[in-house]
Scaffold this motif. Structure first.
Motif: not given
Length: 619
Positions: A144-172
């Motif tokens: 995924a990071d290869v495509l993001a770099a091609a777009l010059g995109a930055a990670p989304d803070p909300e999706r980073i917040a989701v990754r703080l969950l323990w655990p992260v459920p499907h489909p997130l």
């Protein structure tokens, strides 16, 4: 565009690439991908780029016939001649379902036919596919990071917040960290139309119906696992293997010993005096006279949390695998010195040879007398309280409702283990150091997902099995890249699709029972693994290694939270984490509740675009 940071070396095991349509505008986009030395290009018949990236000759097979082109990247026993025959018969990209459903090994499948593309990974989730539009061209990639770099995109803070969950459920858990990038589900293939832009996901894989008896299923599991090991060892040479003394690694080791390869078996004894791994490993090694058995010094084994500040691997998402990175990689240089070209592990055996007790939620309704007898055994084995067991069995919430309820209870105490075992999985939690902003963002994501979320299977047992397999492969996917970079690629035969299918096809009532440990794998390996090794009924927990790691590396943890990237994003209370790092014996830390937060912090530190660049606080 260049690669976002340094990748693995030129050796096998770390293939990553992007796929482009056969169009002039796509060729212009492709020229900006993977500009570092070592980049390779596989062209369309027109000469325009088709695959652009990094791979070793040993991990790609290609064939062309007429307007059809096929490429298999990874581990696959098919040769060029056989693939050419399939290419010559190809009239519809959908016909590749048959190849994907039958071939042994683990690989990406890429096809081009009459200007259209098909790209897919594995049903296990070990090999993933992502895509996005770059200057109007649909580009697929294995990272995924290869495509993001091609777009010059930055990670989304909300999706980073989701990754703080323990655990992260499907489909997130499947969502990339960049909103501009789309993930293809492991069960789906990406198809790109001849216009080079239009994309759709088509399902190519469904789990088998679990209808085989153990007696019927064990030979199929033996054949599939033997085929998976053979796909890696048929080239002979030296192959190293884990030999922990557990049934999973022991099975792989004995199968490898039957191959033309010379086996070097590795055992890491645990630090806990009660750990019996070494005893069982030595018993197994006595039956492997042609294998070299290397026993490492337990006190020299890296601890959990070691070298977190020095991780510089290419990661396209946070992974709790960074916690054990040093342990996973420590012995690989020594294996390379012994000539090992590949390291085999038993990872995945726990996820496929055993299964979730959640199947008994359905079995109670279809075979009540049998299910009640088994559940009494599970209650005694796992010390489930009667009331909590009854409540878990009475819970009939659909998956979407369960997910929505989880979003409303992120700060609740962790549920009883029986509720997790017999339900849709462990409800996600956030811990004290997560900020209100992080909680709001994660709760919103769970609420939005719950509106249309479907489980991975209607049966909560099969859903849990598939979810656990995918959670495992997302970690192993990153470990594989780390191992290749360390000089010896790693492979986990239990996570091949054919092995997973063979295991899932066996009736859950015979696959998970309170009366026997891994009965399916024991039956499958009878005659290959000595009987005395099949009699082991326990598994080492390595809890002392984790506790020692917390104590010895608290300074690194404290440094990790200094100038925390997560704190800059407003997602964690850095002061609370720094206080916690000074109290490694704090209640609860042994339960791995820090893992998801550490994973996100380490990942952010490895992103040049995130380092030193504060993101806005989530509104």
């Amino acid at each position: 565009m260049t690669e976002p940071h340094e990748g693995a070396g030129p050796g096998p095991g770390a293939a990553h690439f992007a796929v482009f349509p056969d169009r002039e505008d796509a060729a212009a986009v492709a020229r900006s991908f993977f500009t570092r030395p070592g980049t390779r290009t596989l062209p369309h018949p027109s000469g325009r780029p088709w695959l652009v990236g990094r791979w070793h000759d040993d991990e790609i097979v290609t064939a062309r016939a007429g307007s059809a082109s096929l490429a298999l990247v990874g581990c696959c026993p098919l040769g060029t001649a056989e693939l050419a025959v399939r290419a010559g018969r190809l009239r519809d990209l959908a016909h590749l379902d048959g190849l994907a459903r039958t071939a042994a090994g683990s690989f990406h499948l890429v096809a081009a036919l009459d200007g259209r593309l098909r790209v897919q990974g594995t049903a296990s989730g070990l090999r993933l596919v992502f895509h996005t539009l770059v200057d109007g061209v649909r580009v697929a990639a294995t990272r995924a990071d290869v495509l993001a770099a091609a777009l010059g995109a930055a990670p989304d803070p909300e999706r980073i917040a989701v990754r703080l969950l323990w655990p992260v459920p499907h489909p997130l858990a499947e969502a990339p960290l960049w909103r501009e990038v789309t993930a293809v589900g492991p069960q789906d293939a990406l198809t790109v139309a001849a216009d080079g832009r239009t994309a759709r996901h088509t399902r190519w894989w469904t789990p088998p119906e679990p209808v085989r008896t153990l007696a019927e299923g064990a030979p199929a599991v033996r054949e599939a696992l033997a085929g998976a090991v053979d796909a890696r060892t048929r080239q002979a040479g030296v192959v190293s293997c884990d030999l922990s003394g557990g049934l999973d690694s022991t099975s792989v080791c004995f199968l490898a010993a039957r191959s033309p390869a010379r086996v070097v078996a590795n055992t890491w004894p645990g630090r806990d005096p009660a750990d019996t791994d070494l005893h069982w490993a030595r018993r197994a090694a006595r039956h492997l006279p042609d294998a070299e058995h290397v026993v490492w010094d337990a006190d020299a084994s890296p601890l959990v949390y070691q070298d977190l500040l020095g991780i510089d691997d290419l990661l396209d998402e946070p992974t709790i695998g960074v916690m054990d990175r040093s342990r996973v990689l420590h012995h690989l240089p020594a294996m390379a010195e012994r000539g090992s070209r590949l390291h085999l592990t038993g990872i995945g055996g726990d996820h496929v040879a055993w299964c979730s007790e959640a199947y008994y939620h359905r079995l109670l309704r279809t075979r009540p007398v049998f299910a009640l007898r088994q559940l009494r055994g599970f209650r005694a084995l796992w010390q489930w309280p009667l009331g909590a067991t009854a409540r878990a069995l009475a819970d009939t919430r659909p998956y979407g409702r369960w997910l929505a309820d989880a979003g409303r209870g992120l700060r609740d105490p962790r549920p009883a283990s029986v509720r997790t075992a017999l339900g849709w999985g462990m409800p996600p939690r956030l811990f004290a150091w997560a900020t209100p902003d992080a909680e709001r963002a994660a709760a919103r994501a769970l609420r939005e997902a719950a509106g249309g979320a479907l489980p991975l299977h209607p049966d909560r047992g099969m859903h849990t099995d598939l979810d656990q397999i995918r959670s495992c492969t997302r970690i192993v996917r990153q470990w594989d890249a780390m191992a290749a970079r360390a000089g010896v690629p790693m492979a986990s035969p239990f996570l091949d699709d054919r092995v997973i299918e063979a295991c899932l096809a066996v009736r859950p009532a015979e696959r998970v029972t309170p009366w026997q440990y891994k009965p399916l794998l024991s039956a499958a390996m009878r005659g290959i693994v000595p009987e005395e090794c099949l009699r082991r009924t326990d598994k080492a927990a390595a809890s002392m290694d984790a506790a020692d790691g917390l104590r010895e590396h608290r300074g690194d943890l404290l440094a990790l939270w200094e100038e925390s990237r997560l704190e800059r994003l407003g997602l964690v209370d850095g002061a609370a984490l720094r206080r916690l790092a000074q109290r490694p014996a704090a209640p609860g830390l042994r339960d791995a509740i820090l893992y998801s937060t550490i994973a996100a912090e380490v990942w952010l530190r490895g992103l040049p675009r995130a380092t030193g660049r504060p993101a806005p606080v989530i509104p």
